[in-house]
Design an enzyme around this catalytic site. Structure first.
Site, mmCIF file in Angstrom:
data_model
loop_
_atom_site.group_PDB
_atom_site.id
_atom_site.type_symbol
_atom_site.label_atom_id
_atom_site.label_comp_id
_atom_site.label_asym_id
_atom_site.label_seq_id
_atom_site.Cartn_x
_atom_site.Cartn_y
_atom_site.Cartn_z
ATOM 1 N N ALA A 118 47.830 39.066 43.522
ATOM 2 C CA ALA A 118 46.581 39.815 43.433
ATOM 3 C C ALA A 118 45.467 38.847 43.050
ATOM 4 O O ALA A 118 45.729 37.793 42.464
ATOM 5 C CB ALA A 118 46.725 40.895 42.370
ATOM 6 N N GLY A 144 51.811 39.753 43.637
ATOM 7 C CA GLY A 144 51.534 40.652 44.751
ATOM 8 C C GLY A 144 51.877 40.037 46.099
ATOM 9 O O GLY A 144 52.176 40.750 47.057
ATOM 10 N N GLU A 195 55.363 40.760 46.517
ATOM 11 C CA GLU A 195 55.518 42.209 46.712
ATOM 12 C C GLU A 195 55.209 42.616 48.150
ATOM 13 O O GLU A 195 55.860 43.505 48.700
ATOM 14 C CB GLU A 195 54.628 42.962 45.714
ATOM 15 C CG GLU A 195 55.167 42.823 44.289
ATOM 16 C CD GLU A 195 54.245 43.415 43.242
ATOM 17 O OE1 GLU A 195 53.088 42.960 43.162
ATOM 18 O OE2 GLU A 195 54.670 44.331 42.521
ATOM 19 N N GLU A 223 53.886 37.806 36.865
ATOM 20 C CA GLU A 223 52.960 38.695 36.152
ATOM 21 C C GLU A 223 53.156 38.669 34.638
ATOM 22 O O GLU A 223 52.207 38.783 33.874
ATOM 23 C CB GLU A 223 53.119 40.141 36.664
ATOM 24 C CG GLU A 223 52.538 40.386 38.059
ATOM 25 C CD GLU A 223 53.496 40.066 39.191
ATOM 26 O OE1 GLU A 223 54.503 39.366 38.963
ATOM 27 O OE2 GLU A 223 53.229 40.507 40.331
HETATM 28 C C1 3H9 Z 1 49.606 40.144 40.550
HETATM 29 O O1 3H9 Z 1 49.865 39.685 41.623
HETATM 30 C C2 3H9 Z 1 49.698 41.614 40.246
HETATM 31 C C3 3H9 Z 1 50.476 42.417 41.244
HETATM 32 O O2 3H9 Z 1 51.819 42.505 40.848
HETATM 33 C C4 3H9 Z 1 50.000 43.840 41.329
HETATM 34 C C5 3H9 Z 1 48.588 44.068 41.740
HETATM 35 C C6 3H9 Z 1 48.314 45.515 41.943
HETATM 36 N N1 3H9 Z 1 43.708 35.133 41.823
HETATM 37 O O3 3H9 Z 1 46.057 26.884 40.082
HETATM 38 P P1 3H9 Z 1 45.189 26.181 41.036
HETATM 39 C C7 3H9 Z 1 42.446 30.159 41.945
HETATM 40 S S1 3H9 Z 1 49.039 39.184 39.274
HETATM 41 C C8 3H9 Z 1 42.495 34.553 41.824
HETATM 42 O O4 3H9 Z 1 44.259 25.164 40.497
HETATM 43 P P2 3H9 Z 1 47.462 24.920 42.255
HETATM 44 C C9 3H9 Z 1 42.337 29.287 40.703
HETATM 45 O O5 3H9 Z 1 41.585 29.934 39.697
HETATM 46 C C10 3H9 Z 1 48.925 37.560 39.986
HETATM 47 N N2 3H9 Z 1 42.320 33.213 41.830
HETATM 48 O O6 3H9 Z 1 46.010 25.551 42.256
HETATM 49 C C11 3H9 Z 1 41.674 28.061 41.271
HETATM 50 O O7 3H9 Z 1 40.302 28.345 41.396
HETATM 51 P P3 3H9 Z 1 39.233 27.187 41.194
HETATM 52 C C12 3H9 Z 1 50.237 36.885 40.020
HETATM 53 C C13 3H9 Z 1 43.410 32.459 41.837
HETATM 54 O O8 3H9 Z 1 47.672 24.426 43.619
HETATM 55 C C14 3H9 Z 1 42.257 27.960 42.682
HETATM 56 O O9 3H9 Z 1 42.726 29.262 42.996
HETATM 57 N N3 3H9 Z 1 50.080 35.536 40.487
HETATM 58 C C15 3H9 Z 1 44.688 33.000 41.835
HETATM 59 O O10 3H9 Z 1 47.628 24.012 41.087
HETATM 60 C C16 3H9 Z 1 43.396 26.978 42.789
HETATM 61 O O11 3H9 Z 1 44.368 27.301 41.801
HETATM 62 C C17 3H9 Z 1 49.927 34.481 39.678
HETATM 63 O O12 3H9 Z 1 49.945 34.610 38.474
HETATM 64 C C18 3H9 Z 1 44.827 34.406 41.833
HETATM 65 N N4 3H9 Z 1 46.029 35.017 41.854
HETATM 66 O O13 3H9 Z 1 48.450 26.145 41.967
HETATM 67 C C19 3H9 Z 1 49.776 33.146 40.338
HETATM 68 N N5 3H9 Z 1 45.591 31.992 41.837
HETATM 69 O O14 3H9 Z 1 39.572 26.126 42.207
HETATM 70 C C20 3H9 Z 1 48.569 32.431 39.827
HETATM 71 C C21 3H9 Z 1 44.875 30.849 41.848
HETATM 72 O O15 3H9 Z 1 37.942 27.880 41.405
HETATM 73 N N6 3H9 Z 1 48.319 31.184 40.490
HETATM 74 N N7 3H9 Z 1 43.558 31.121 41.859
HETATM 75 O O16 3H9 Z 1 39.417 26.728 39.779
HETATM 76 C C22 3H9 Z 1 49.063 30.069 40.316
HETATM 77 O O17 3H9 Z 1 50.070 30.076 39.628
HETATM 78 C C23 3H9 Z 1 48.590 28.800 40.971
HETATM 79 O O18 3H9 Z 1 47.241 28.976 41.283
HETATM 80 C C24 3H9 Z 1 49.344 28.381 42.247
HETATM 81 C C25 3H9 Z 1 48.593 27.173 42.894
HETATM 82 C C26 3H9 Z 1 50.760 27.953 41.867
HETATM 83 C C27 3H9 Z 1 49.379 29.497 43.255
#
Ligand code: 3H9
Length: 694
Positions: A62, A101, A104, A124
């Site tokens: 998400a 998500g 999901e 999450e």
């Molecule tokens: C969920 O999914 C809830 C659902 O179950 C239900 C919903 C109804 N959203 O980390 P990075 C941005 S909860 C918005 O530096 P990497 C991040 O801020 C979600 N933005 O890259 C950054 O922005 P900026 C569950 C996001 O290559 C840029 O993307 N998911 C999101 O080192 C690059 O990110 C998670 O918890 C997001 N979801 O790592 C996963 N994700 O460049 C969260 C990233 O402006 N994300 N951004 O600073 C991660 O763990 C890492 O970002 C990932 C990439 C491993 C994907």
């Protein structure tokens, strides 16, 4: 431009999600997926669908930045249901990370084909949440409730092979992923039948339930603080106890409540703060990092050895340098010993250990740093010693080499001034144990060149650290604020609290250890010696000093603030220490009184927040959120409160100002008078967060 494009290949529609950088499921993406599914449903030329993504990440979940704002349609569960209910089979083509998500979405597909490098997970829990788009229901149905619960509880993604073994992935693509997924989808369409995760129950056996209940009971015991673990247990249990739709509604209700909970808000703040820290105000993209292919570390003590291990782990050859061969041998033996312990524990393979050891060369004499791109000095914390080392490094290292100091307190500008190239000097303040702790304070001196700062931050990330840029002052950000807590903790003892009461308030707040248990572990003599050396700059710690004078150095002498009978790790109350504290109060003419947990929290943490505000005023930290992540990652401040500055906003800045004014009046300590910034923000209902946005 729609963030989802449709590419048709031979009867299969490939839906490509394209929302850089990580394909987060923003409202626009959700809408576009729903529209694409509807469009291909109506297209008679299409028999099946592959759901793919552009870029390196499949879908990161998400869009976290939408949480806490008014919801925008369509909701993710609706999009997920549209995929599962599609009259044409949908196969996910997972090219990289499928998280939250994102996974999901894939769970609602009728099969999942993954690239060999893909990783799948539901993280999450780390954001104080639980999966909210069917993950708690579909994953247990695919792989069993016990393994599904374990996966959601850890939040860690699993690699492709493990996903296949679990039954989470149906196939690992051995050629082109999209072709593989499209073929799979075509085959399902040709067979005319496919399964929906929600209709499966074969993994939900009596044994699975028993195993799930056992892990759930353990998890509940360990998690008193954040409400998401009980919510996760309840949601997953629904897979056995409730019809699918009802269980899904229960999951959604939990998710919505958790999104609004302060603990999730705090964890989301930390998530974004960690990424924000990479941005240096005023630093343009044109400033490029210097290449770092070879490093040197001066000093083979615990700190220097740990830093050398960081380089070795990152695959950067490093020379570990000492003045005497004996110290060098001891340092190398310590490194080898550390790795051997990891090999014995099974956390490191022998081959990986050998590779890391091969990256470390031992050498006597600073001349061995001659060809290094960066030299990190981790010698004795004494200005004379450092001045001598930097003077020599200036002569022996090549032009353009970065000269870094690991000092915790000394003036980086004064160290830089001992060289003819202050622009190449920077502070790299690692935390102990350096090979384990994630925080790295990157200390920017008055003359540090922009590209040296950029290189240091870049290198920090390569070493697996969280680098945060700070300015020069005594103790930088972390230790400067820690000094305020130490001072406050000592004052509490003299005012009437006992060590175990202060420590209990701190561990109840969420720290793993209180300040006095910590001092006993680290060694009371270390602070005592440092205070003597620092003179006027040192905090006043009369109790710790008195204990040290008595030779009570903490765990290593079996007695400190607490007693450690027979080498016990956890201390017990010691009547002698408590009598000494009472005597010191009497001597100071203080009438002892008792303190509540809330009072202890306020007395310990408000002065830290005040110091944080001064740090911001002085420009030592660029933003309040940098201070938060320094404390969360370097000092064990509980992440679910968001760090000291985020926590302060929850308490209310006006309340903190009033509390500080009282403390300043009571103690006569002018440094406790509220910082001008704090007063200004409290006065006009401002916040640190708004300050950053401005
Ligand atoms: C969920 O999914 C809830 C659902 O179950 C239900 C919903 C109804 N959203 O980390 P990075 C941005 S909860 C918005 O530096 P990497 C991040 O801020 C979600 N933005 O890259 C950054 O922005 P900026 C569950 C996001 O290559 C840029 O993307 N998911 C999101 O080192 C690059 O990110 C998670 O918890 C997001 N979801 O790592 C996963 N994700 O460049 C969260 C990233 O402006 N994300 N951004 O600073 C991660 O763990 C890492 O970002 C990932 C990439 C491993 C994907």
């Amino acid at each position: 431009m729609t963030p989802v494009r449709i590419e048709a290949t031979n009867g299969v529609a490939v839906l490509v999600i394209d929302n850089p950088p990580v394909n987060a499921l923003s409202a626009a993406v959700r809408g576009a997926i729903a529209d694409a599914i509807a469009a291909v449903a109506a297209d008679p030329a299409i028999q099946a669908i592959a759901l793919a993504a552009a870029g390196k990440v499949f879908v990161a979940g998400a869009d976290i930045s939408e949480f806490g704002k008014p919801p925008l349609p369509p909701a993710l569960p609706e999009v997920v249901a549209a995929i599962e209910d599609s009259a044409k089979p949908v196969v996910a083509a997972i090219n990289g990370m499928a998280l939250g998500g994102g996974l999901e979405l894939a769970l609602a597909c009728h099969a999942r084909v993954v690239a060999p490098s893909a990783k799948l997970g539901l993280p999450e829990i780390k954001l104080g949440l639980i999966p909210g788009a069917g993950g708690t229901q579909r994953l247990p149905r695919l792989i069993g409730a016990a393994p599904a619960f374990a996966l959601m509880l850890s939040g860690d993604p699993v690699p492709a092979q493990k996903a296949l073994a679990l039954g989470l992935a149906d196939a690992i693509a051995d050629g082109d992923l999209i072709v593989g997924a499209a073929d799979h989808a075509r085959a399902l369409a040709a067979a005319g039948s496919w399964t929906k995760a929600r209709e499966r129950a074969d993994k939900l056996t009596t044994e699975d339930r028993a195993a799930f209940e056992a892990v759930a009971a353990e998890a509940l015991k360990r998690s008193a603080r954040i409400p998401n673990v009980p919510a996760l247990v309840d949601a997953v249990r629904g897979v056995f106890d409730k019809p699918f739709a009802e269980a899904l509604a229960a999951e959604r209700a939990h998710f919505k409540a958790l999104v609004a909970d302060p603990s999730s808000k705090a964890l989301r703040h930390v998530f974004f703060a960690e990424r924000e820290a990479a941005r240096i105000p005023g630093m343009g993209k044109e400033v490029k990092a210097r290449p770092i292919t070879k490093a040197a570390v001066i000093g083979a003590g615990t700190m220097g050895g740990g830093i050398a291990m960081c380089f070795a782990q990152a695959g950067i050859p490093v020379t570990l340098i000492e003045v005497k061969a004996e110290a060098l041998d001891a340092g190398m033996a310590r490194i080898r010993g550390n790795y051997e312990t990891s090999v014995k524990r099974g956390s490191l393979s022998q081959a990986a250990m050998d590779a890391r050891m091969a990256h470390i060369t031992a050498a006597v004499g600073l001349e061995a740093a001659a060809d290094a791109d960066i030299v990190v000095e981790a010698a004795f914390e004494d200005m004379g010693v450092k001045a001598e080392i930097f003077g020599t490094l200036d002569k022996v290292t090549r032009p353009g080499a970065i000269l870094a100091t690991n000092t915790s307190y000394l003036d980086v500008d004064a160290i830089a001034a001992t060289t003819s190239r202050p622009q190449d000097v920077v502070g790299l303040h690692f935390f102990s144990p350096a090979n384990v702790m994630r925080l790295l304070e990157v200390v920017r001196g008055a003359k540090t060149a922009p590209d040296v700062l950029v290189t240091s931050l870049d290198l920090g990330r390569k070493l697996g650290k969280l680098p945060v840029a700070v300015g020069v002052c005594y103790g930088f950000v972390g230790n400067r604020m820690l000094a305020k807590r130490t001072q406050a903790a000592e004052r509490l003892l003299l005012a009437g609290a006992l060590p175990h009461e202060v420590d209990a308030a701190v561990t109840d707040f969420g720290f793993r250890m209180g300040p006095f248990a910590m001092a006993d572990l680290a060694g009371i003599d270390i602070g005592w010696r440092a205070r003597k050396a620092a003179g006027d700059k040192a905090v006043k710690a009369p109790v710790a000093d008195a204990l040290a004078e008595l030779g009570r150095f903490g765990q290593k002498t079996g007695r400190g603030f607490y007693l450690y009978p027979e080498g016990a790790r956890a201390g017990v109350r010691d009547p002698e220490t408590e009598a000494l504290i009472v005597a010191l109060s009497e001597k100071a003419g203080i009438a002892r009184r008792s303190f509540t947990r809330e009072e202890i929290e306020a007395r310990l943490f408000y002065p830290m927040v005040n110091e944080g505000a001064k740090i911001l005023e002085e420009g030592i930290a660029a933003r309040a959120s940098d201070i938060d992540i320094i404390w969360v990652n370097g000092y064990n401040w509980p992440a679910f409160t968001g760090g000291p500055m985020h926590w302060a906003e929850g308490v209310g800045l006006a309340k903190i100002v009033a509390g500080l004014e009282e403390m300043a009046a009571e103690t006569g300590d002018v440094s406790l008078e509220p910082a001008a910034l704090l007063k200004r923000l409290a006065g006009n209902a401002g916040s640190f967060a708004a300050l950053e946005a401005a």
